[in-house]
Write an enzyme that holds these catalytic residues in place. Structure first.
Site, mmCIF file in Angstrom:
data_model
loop_
_atom_site.group_PDB
_atom_site.id
_atom_site.type_symbol
_atom_site.label_atom_id
_atom_site.label_comp_id
_atom_site.label_asym_id
_atom_site.label_seq_id
_atom_site.Cartn_x
_atom_site.Cartn_y
_atom_site.Cartn_z
ATOM 1 N N LYS A 47 -0.634 0.581 -14.105
ATOM 2 C CA LYS A 47 0.836 0.636 -14.833
ATOM 3 C C LYS A 47 0.900 -0.592 -15.464
ATOM 4 O O LYS A 47 0.393 -1.934 -14.980
ATOM 5 C CB LYS A 47 1.675 0.774 -13.898
ATOM 6 N N ASP B 135 4.751 -4.409 -9.232
ATOM 7 C CA ASP B 135 4.616 -6.082 -9.357
ATOM 8 C C ASP B 135 6.613 -6.892 -8.286
ATOM 9 O O ASP B 135 6.600 -7.128 -8.334
ATOM 10 C CB ASP B 135 5.045 -7.226 -10.671
ATOM 11 N N SER B 136 7.071 -5.524 -8.447
ATOM 12 C CA SER B 136 8.446 -5.965 -7.064
ATOM 13 C C SER B 136 7.985 -6.743 -6.542
ATOM 14 O O SER B 136 8.440 -7.149 -5.714
ATOM 15 C CB SER B 136 9.089 -4.630 -7.239
ATOM 16 N N ASP C 265 0.270 -2.550 -11.049
ATOM 17 C CA ASP C 265 0.737 -3.000 -11.896
ATOM 18 C C ASP C 265 0.316 -4.131 -12.425
ATOM 19 O O ASP C 265 0.069 -5.388 -11.790
ATOM 20 C CB ASP C 265 2.121 -3.485 -10.745
ATOM 21 N N GLU D 90 12.091 4.623 -16.146
ATOM 22 C CA GLU D 90 13.158 3.211 -15.838
ATOM 23 C C GLU D 90 14.333 3.442 -15.604
ATOM 24 O O GLU D 90 14.868 3.327 -16.888
ATOM 25 C CB GLU D 90 12.470 2.036 -14.802
ATOM 26 N N GLU E 294 3.948 -2.219 -18.982
ATOM 27 C CA GLU E 294 5.548 -1.362 -19.235
ATOM 28 C C GLU E 294 5.055 -1.226 -20.725
ATOM 29 O O GLU E 294 4.711 -2.234 -21.110
ATOM 30 C CB GLU E 294 6.134 -2.759 -18.823
#
Ligand code: KIV
Length: 262
Positions: free
Chosen positions: A112, A43-44, A82, A179, A114
């Site tokens: 993925k 999602d960057s 993501d 991260e 978080e």
């Protein structure tokens, strides 16, 4: 040969795992052709390709669109999508449905998300339903309003990060992104969990490494974190090519006869 989540899992203690992000078809093909076994449609992309100032505005529609483009370009690499902010936090039913869309509609191989121990129940349910999951702890950009973009897990917070990693592994993730945390903590986590750790700003003792493609190619100049190594200055090369083209058009040099039809 198509890489599976089990193949990534099996690489632990056998080979280091290089991973990169990609957001479009042409670039994904190049990353795949270079033999990178894991491609994350991160999602960057909110920052690198959509021009947002964080990942928070990224939607399911953005992610499905880009994931499908990447998946169409990849033959071998595992394609991980993501899950964007608020697509898995509200409730588990919605999270399962959203995660499933990445596999069903966009051709992703895994998702993925978080978060640590608080996501264990959801992850177990996704995995039981055939949706492979990669975890992500430490600096989690979707929590930027709470955590900022700061190194995580220093001091006593390290114990929580270790417990989170173990909870994710027990819940069934096939790998965990670590991260922006101290290298010694990443080393200890890597030694304590049965699945590969994929570091970004987490030192060299992770099982693998991931970088954001635009960072490592020198194409995202707004901010370059300490952990980024720039492998090619493509941003500068692109600017030179655009300027050369503009100059040749203005001077009437392009197109020449070799680029024109009789
Ligand atoms: O969105 C992303 O690119 C990521 C990587 C930094 C791991 O989550």
């Amino acid at each position: 040969m198509k890489i599976t989540p089990n193949r990534i899992r099996a690489l632990k203690n056998h080979a280091r795992i290089p991973a990169l992000t990609a957001y479009d078809h042409a670039t994904a093909k190049l990353v795949d052709a270079a033999g990178i076994p894991l491609i994350l449609v991160g999602d960057s992309l909110g920052m690198t390709v959509l021009g947002f100032s964080s990942t928070l505005p990224v939607s399911m529609e953005h992610m499905l669109h880009h994931t499908a483009a990447v998946a169409r370009g990849v033959e071998n690499a595992l394609v991980v999508a993501d899950m964007p902010f608020l697509t898995y936090q509200v409730n588990d039913d919605e999270a399962v449905r959203n995660a499933g869309r990445f596999l069903q509609e966009a051709g992703a191989d895994a998702v993925k998300l978080e978060g640590g121990a608080e996501r264990a129940g959801l992850i177990a349910r996704l995995v039981q339903n055939g949706i492979p999951v990669m975890g992500h702890i430490g600096l989690t950009p979707q929590s930027v309003k709470e955590l900022g973009y700061k190194v995580q897990g220093r001091g006593p917070a390290g114990a929580k990060m270790l417990a989170d990693a173990k909870a994710l592994a027990d819940a069934g993730v096939f790998a965990i992104v670590l991260e922006a945390c101290p290298a010694t903590l990443a080393r200890d986590i890597t030694a304590s969990v049965s699945v590969p750790t994929i570091g970004i700003g987490a030192g060299k003792e992770c099982d693998g490494q991931i970088l954001v493609l635009h960072d490592m190619l020198g194409m995202f100049s707004e901010f370059t974190p300490k952990f980024v190594k720039v492998y090619a200055q493509l941003g500068e090369e692109m600017k030179k090519a655009f300027a050369a083209y503009a100059e040749e058009v203005r001077e009437g040099e392009f197109p020449g006869p070799e680029h024109s039809y009789d």
